[in-house]
Design an enzyme around this catalytic site. Structure first.
Site, short mmCIF file in Angstrom:
data_model
loop_
_atom_site.label_atom_id
_atom_site.label_comp_id
_atom_site.label_asym_id
_atom_site.label_seq_id
_atom_site.Cartn_x
_atom_site.Cartn_y
_atom_site.Cartn_z
N GLU A 185 -5.93 2.25 -1.36
CA GLU A 185 -4.55 2.34 -1.84
C GLU A 185 -3.80 1.03 -1.61
OE1 GLU A 185 -4.49 3.99 2.42
OE2 GLU A 185 -5.87 3.90 0.74
N ASP B 261 0.85 -1.20 0.00
CA ASP B 261 0.00 0.00 0.00
C ASP B 261 0.88 1.24 0.00
OD1 ASP B 261 0.79 0.52 2.60
OD2 ASP B 261 -1.19 0.30 3.49
#
Length: 299
Positions: free
Chosen positions: A216, A173
Site C-alpha cells: 500500500e 501509504d
C-alpha cells in the site's frame, strides 16, 4: 495540476480507444520509455521537453519545443520547430520549419530519442501495447510498477542535477490498511487501492509519475516542482482521499468505507547521489506523519 494531454508519463495513454483505431502512432525504440506506443490522436501533436507539449519527452537532447506532427485525412506530416539537435527521418536531417510527409515504418529521431512511425493499427503495434503494459504497469492498480517508477525517478534526478532545476517526490501509504483487508477482505482492499490511485491521477499533472512502490506504498515523482508546491499537492491528495466514500460489496451487501493516507514530501538536493537517498528522505517524513497520528503531510 490536472490536464488532458497525452504524454509519456501517463500509463492510460498506452491504449487505443474506441473510434481511434485508424490513428497513427509512435513506438519509442530507446530511452526511459523503450517500447512505449504513443497514439497520435490530436490533429497537431507538439513534441518537446516542456510539460505543455502534447507529447512530453524528458530527455536532455530534446528541445523544449522540438517538433510537431500534423494529421489530415489519414496523412501525417512532421515539422522541426527549430530544435537544437535536429529531427531526422531514416537518418536524413529535416530542414527546420518545413513539413515532411511521414510514411509507414519511418524511423524518426528527435535528438537522441528514436521512434518508429506506424500509420495505422496492426497486429504488431497492438502486441507492442500488450508487452509494454506487462512490463511497466501494476495490474492491481493500473499505475506504473516499481521498476518503471525507479527508472523514472533516476531519470528525473539526473535531469534536475544537470539542468539545475527543482524536483520533488511524495511518498505515501494508506493508514491501517491491514485492517481493511481483515474487515473487507482482499477484494475490498483491492478496490480501495484502485480507487485511491484513480483519485490521485485526477489531481496530478500528466508529466508526473505515480507508481506503486510496494503493497500500500506509493510514490509520485514531480518534475520541475519545489518542496512548497509538492507539499500543497500532497495536502490536496490527503483531503481528497479523506473526503471520499468507498462503496465495497462484502457478502452480498454494500459497506461504506472511509480511508486516510499519511504522506512524506522531499525535494531533490545535490548531495543526494542515489534514488534510494531521495526515497529515504521522503520515507523518514512519512514515518513522522504516521508517528504524529497519521492522516498528515510532513515536508
Amino acid at each position: 495540476m490536472s490536464d488532458d494531454k497525452t504524454i509519456i508519463a501517463d500509463p492510460s495513454s498506452i491504449f487505443v480507444q474506441a473510434g481511434q483505431r485508424n490513428a497513427g502512432s509512435l513506438i519509442q525504440y530507446n530511452g526511459a520509455n523503450l517500447g512505449k506506443r504513443i497514439l497520435l490522436k490530436e490533429m497537431r501533436t507538439s513534441i518537446g521537453r516542456t510539460p505543455e507539449a502534447h507529447l512530453f519527452i524528458n530527455e536532455a537532447s530534446v528541445s523544449r519545443q522540438h517538433a510537431e506532427i500534423a494529421s489530415s485525412g489519414g496523412n501525417y506530416e512532421i515539422e522541426d520547430l527549430g530544435s537544437s539537435n535536429g529531427s531526422f527521418i531514416n537518418d536524413v536531417k529535416l530542414a527546420q520549419r518545413v513539413k515532411t510527409k511521414l510514411k509507414d515504418n519511418d524511423m524518426i529521431r528527435l535528438g537522441t530519442i528514436l521512434f518508429r512511425f506506424v500509420a495505422t493499427d496492426n497486429a504488431e503495434s497492438l502486441m507492442t501495447d500488450k508487452i509494454y503494459r506487462m512490463a511497466t504497469i501494476d495490474s492491481g492498480t493500473d499505475i506504473f510498477n516499481k521498476k518503471y517508477l525507479l527508472n523514472s525517478l533516476d531519470t528525473e534526478m539526473k535531469a534536475a542535477r544537470q539542468n539545475k532545476r527543482a524536483m520533488s517526490i511524495i511518498f505515501f501509504d494508506l493508514d491501517f490498511f491491514r485492517n481493511v483487508n481483515t474487515t473487507l477482505g482482499h477484494p475490498g482492499g483491492d478496490v480501495v487501492l484502485r480507487e485511491t490511485c484513480t483519485i490521485c491521477k485526477k489531481l496530478i499533472r500528466k508529466a508526473d509519475v505515480l507508481g506503486r512502490y510496494g503493497g500500500e506504498e506509493f510514490i509520485i515523482v514531480l518534475p520541475d516542482t519545489d518542496l512548497r508546491v509538492a507539499a500543497d499537492l500532497a495536502e490536496r491528495l490527503r483531503i481528497a482521499l479523506e473526503s471520499h466514500v468507498f462503496n465495497i460489496e462484502v457478502d452480498g451487501r454494500v459497506v461504506q468505507h472511509k480511508q486516510t493516507m499519511s504522506l512524506g514530501v522531499s525535494q531533490f538536493e545535490n548531495q543526494m547521489q542515489t534514488v534510494e537517498s531521495l526515497i529515504e528522505s521522503a520515507d523518514k517524513k512519512l514515518y513522522e506523519s504516521k508517528h504524529n497520528g497519521r492522516n498528515k503531510v510532513t515536508s
